[in-house]
Scaffold this active site. Sequence first.
Site, mmCIF file in Angstrom:
data_model
loop_
_atom_site.group_PDB
_atom_site.id
_atom_site.type_symbol
_atom_site.label_atom_id
_atom_site.label_comp_id
_atom_site.label_asym_id
_atom_site.label_seq_id
_atom_site.Cartn_x
_atom_site.Cartn_y
_atom_site.Cartn_z
ATOM 1 N N HIS A 1 2.083 -3.286 2.808
ATOM 2 C CA HIS A 1 2.347 -4.165 1.663
ATOM 3 C C HIS A 1 3.854 -4.417 1.592
ATOM 4 O O HIS A 1 4.653 -3.537 1.900
ATOM 5 C CB HIS A 1 1.865 -3.474 0.381
ATOM 6 C CG HIS A 1 2.100 -4.296 -0.836
ATOM 7 N ND1 HIS A 1 1.731 -5.623 -0.920
ATOM 8 C CD2 HIS A 1 2.691 -3.997 -2.026
ATOM 9 C CE1 HIS A 1 2.065 -6.086 -2.105
ATOM 10 N NE2 HIS A 1 2.652 -5.132 -2.792
ATOM 11 N N CYS B 1 -2.065 -4.983 -6.104
ATOM 12 C CA CYS B 1 -1.470 -5.178 -4.767
ATOM 13 C C CYS B 1 -2.296 -4.548 -3.651
ATOM 14 O O CYS B 1 -2.136 -4.905 -2.485
ATOM 15 C CB CYS B 1 -0.058 -4.608 -4.718
ATOM 16 S SG CYS B 1 1.064 -5.467 -5.821
ATOM 17 N N ASN C 1 7.048 -10.138 -2.883
ATOM 18 C CA ASN C 1 5.779 -9.431 -3.103
ATOM 19 C C ASN C 1 4.728 -10.432 -3.584
ATOM 20 O O ASN C 1 4.839 -10.972 -4.685
ATOM 21 C CB ASN C 1 6.016 -8.333 -4.150
ATOM 22 C CG ASN C 1 4.779 -7.516 -4.449
ATOM 23 O OD1 ASN C 1 3.672 -7.854 -4.026
ATOM 24 N ND2 ASN C 1 4.961 -6.431 -5.189
HETATM 25 O O1 UT7 Z 1 3.678 -4.179 -5.601
HETATM 26 C C1 UT7 Z 1 3.778 -3.273 -6.621
HETATM 27 C C2 UT7 Z 1 4.635 -2.175 -6.213
HETATM 28 N N1 UT7 Z 1 5.981 -2.454 -6.604
HETATM 29 C C3 UT7 Z 1 6.927 -1.783 -6.048
HETATM 30 O O2 UT7 Z 1 6.635 -1.004 -5.171
HETATM 31 C C4 UT7 Z 1 8.320 -1.957 -6.547
HETATM 32 C C5 UT7 Z 1 8.984 -0.613 -6.591
HETATM 33 N N2 UT7 Z 1 10.342 -0.638 -7.134
HETATM 34 C C6 UT7 Z 1 11.362 -1.234 -6.495
HETATM 35 O O3 UT7 Z 1 11.192 -1.909 -5.514
HETATM 36 C C7 UT7 Z 1 12.750 -0.991 -7.025
HETATM 37 O O4 UT7 Z 1 12.739 0.047 -7.973
HETATM 38 C C8 UT7 Z 1 13.417 -2.255 -7.661
HETATM 39 C C9 UT7 Z 1 13.744 -3.265 -6.574
HETATM 40 C C10 UT7 Z 1 12.488 -2.870 -8.681
HETATM 41 C C11 UT7 Z 1 14.727 -1.871 -8.341
HETATM 42 O O5 UT7 Z 1 15.591 -1.258 -7.397
HETATM 43 P P1 UT7 Z 1 16.312 0.136 -7.749
HETATM 44 O O6 UT7 Z 1 17.167 0.448 -6.607
HETATM 45 O O7 UT7 Z 1 15.222 1.115 -8.108
HETATM 46 O O8 UT7 Z 1 17.189 -0.243 -8.986
HETATM 47 P P2 UT7 Z 1 17.189 0.393 -10.442
HETATM 48 O O9 UT7 Z 1 15.984 -0.022 -11.204
HETATM 49 O O10 UT7 Z 1 17.497 1.854 -10.327
HETATM 50 O O11 UT7 Z 1 18.463 -0.302 -11.083
HETATM 51 C C12 UT7 Z 1 19.774 -0.065 -10.582
HETATM 52 C C13 UT7 Z 1 20.748 -0.964 -11.305
HETATM 53 C C14 UT7 Z 1 20.558 -0.957 -12.830
HETATM 54 O O12 UT7 Z 1 21.848 -1.099 -13.412
HETATM 55 P P3 UT7 Z 1 22.633 0.175 -13.995
HETATM 56 O O13 UT7 Z 1 21.740 0.746 -15.051
HETATM 57 O O14 UT7 Z 1 22.818 1.079 -12.820
HETATM 58 O O15 UT7 Z 1 23.882 -0.430 -14.508
HETATM 59 C C15 UT7 Z 1 19.775 -2.208 -13.083
HETATM 60 O O16 UT7 Z 1 19.994 -2.704 -14.393
HETATM 61 O O17 UT7 Z 1 20.513 -2.330 -10.890
HETATM 62 C C16 UT7 Z 1 20.339 -3.138 -12.052
HETATM 63 N N3 UT7 Z 1 19.444 -4.233 -11.707
HETATM 64 C C17 UT7 Z 1 19.890 -5.368 -11.148
HETATM 65 N N4 UT7 Z 1 21.115 -5.779 -10.808
HETATM 66 C C18 UT7 Z 1 21.247 -6.983 -10.235
HETATM 67 C C19 UT7 Z 1 18.110 -4.310 -11.858
HETATM 68 N N5 UT7 Z 1 17.676 -5.499 -11.385
HETATM 69 C C20 UT7 Z 1 18.753 -6.159 -10.941
HETATM 70 C C21 UT7 Z 1 18.955 -7.421 -10.364
HETATM 71 N N6 UT7 Z 1 20.203 -7.796 -10.018
HETATM 72 N N7 UT7 Z 1 17.925 -8.269 -10.110
#
Ligand code: UT7
Length: 362
Positions: free
Chosen positions: A249, A111, A279
């Site tokens: 980004h 990225c 992204n």
């Molecule tokens: O370009 C490369 C760089 N990439 C990035 O910078 C991405 C960095 N990371 C992020 O943007 C975020 O971490 C994500 C958008 C990927 C995830 O957001 P988050 O707020 O960190 O969520 P999380 O991974 O802590 O998950 C929270 C909850 C989980 O459920 P439980 O365990 O709390 O029950 C996940 O299973 O959200 C759940 N979850 C979803 N729910 C609905 C994960 N993906 C989804 C989804 N829809 N698509």
Amino acid sequence: MRFAEIVGWGKALPPTVLTNDDLSKMVDTSDEWITTRTGIKERRISHVGATEMAVVAARRALAAADMDPAELDLVVNATCTPETLIPASASHVQARLAARNAGAMDLNANCSGFVYGLVTVSDMIKAGSVDNVLLVGVEKLSYLVDYTDRSTCVLFGDGAGAVVLTPSDRPVGVLSSELGVDGEAADILCVPEFGTAGRPGRPDPRRSGIYMEGQEVFRRAVTKMGEASVAVVEKAGWELTDVDLLIPHQANLRIIDATARRMGLPASKVFVNIHAYGNTSAATIPVAITEALEQEMIRPGANLVLAAFGGGLTWAAAAVKWGERTTPLSVSDAELPPVTQTVWELLQPNFEFYGLPEKLRD
Ligand code: UT7
């Protein structure tokens, strides 16, 4: 003293849209979750290869610079989704453009690839080894997306952006930069088996898509994009209040907001288009530069900060002084070919390889 000025810019976004509602028909997610956690509303899915997108963006950038492809000394493709590895994807672009006096190479810093590329080619121009350079950021990330994995499939999209650089005797272009990497933590955002890590001809679907430990990547992105952005401002001899526009980004709106807060910038000084494209890795920043110019958010002589974070784990930032011209010198008629398939038909190869998403199984 020689500087390297951006004199042309262009983008090519495939027209097919994959919305949050479409994704909620595949996996257990919702428009509400995706919007509040990421800022993304939709992303594009390409019906053509990365080369086609790169060539259209490049033709538009060359037209904006009023430059003939034969005038180019170098073509660089920043990409982690090249259409082929041999030849490097920049060779396809060079051939399609008939840039017969140019060298060509790919640059992969995931990225952060476009900012790494911008720093590299600007320094080559400043050193006098090349004059005119085409730098493309292009990705067909949908190729690597497993639509059974809700934690990654909502994030990524396809697209291309390009810039043309040329020498200048005015102090414009990249004034300072920061390039960094934390290779020891690279396995928290990776495609384990895209290269020779796998067995020849025996791809393992469970190891061939994008894997990401989202929270940890998020935490590191916030820290490094903020630190690098502040550092390039200091190195350029600017105050934070001198920054006219941050072009970050576009991986997560919350990362963008945190970077802007760290720099003390109001929302009006931050470019955001994540809602439309998600992204798009190395394509993100050249597409954003092009749209910021179209929206007249870049004024003559503007002080820009470009900042990126991604796989590698790489990060990069650059303080860029824009030149006097913010409008294209001419406009290309290059277009992507028409689409004949639905978004579901375009995703069919992913479903066949990685597996059918849960909700499409009945
Ligand atoms: O370009 C490369 C760089 N990439 C990035 O910078 C991405 C960095 N990371 C992020 O943007 C975020 O971490 C994500 C958008 C990927 C995830 O957001 P988050 O707020 O960190 O969520 P999380 O991974 O802590 O998950 C929270 C909850 C989980 O459920 P439980 O365990 O709390 O029950 C996940 O299973 O959200 C759940 N979850 C979803 N729910 C609905 C994960 N993906 C989804 C989804 N829809 N698509």
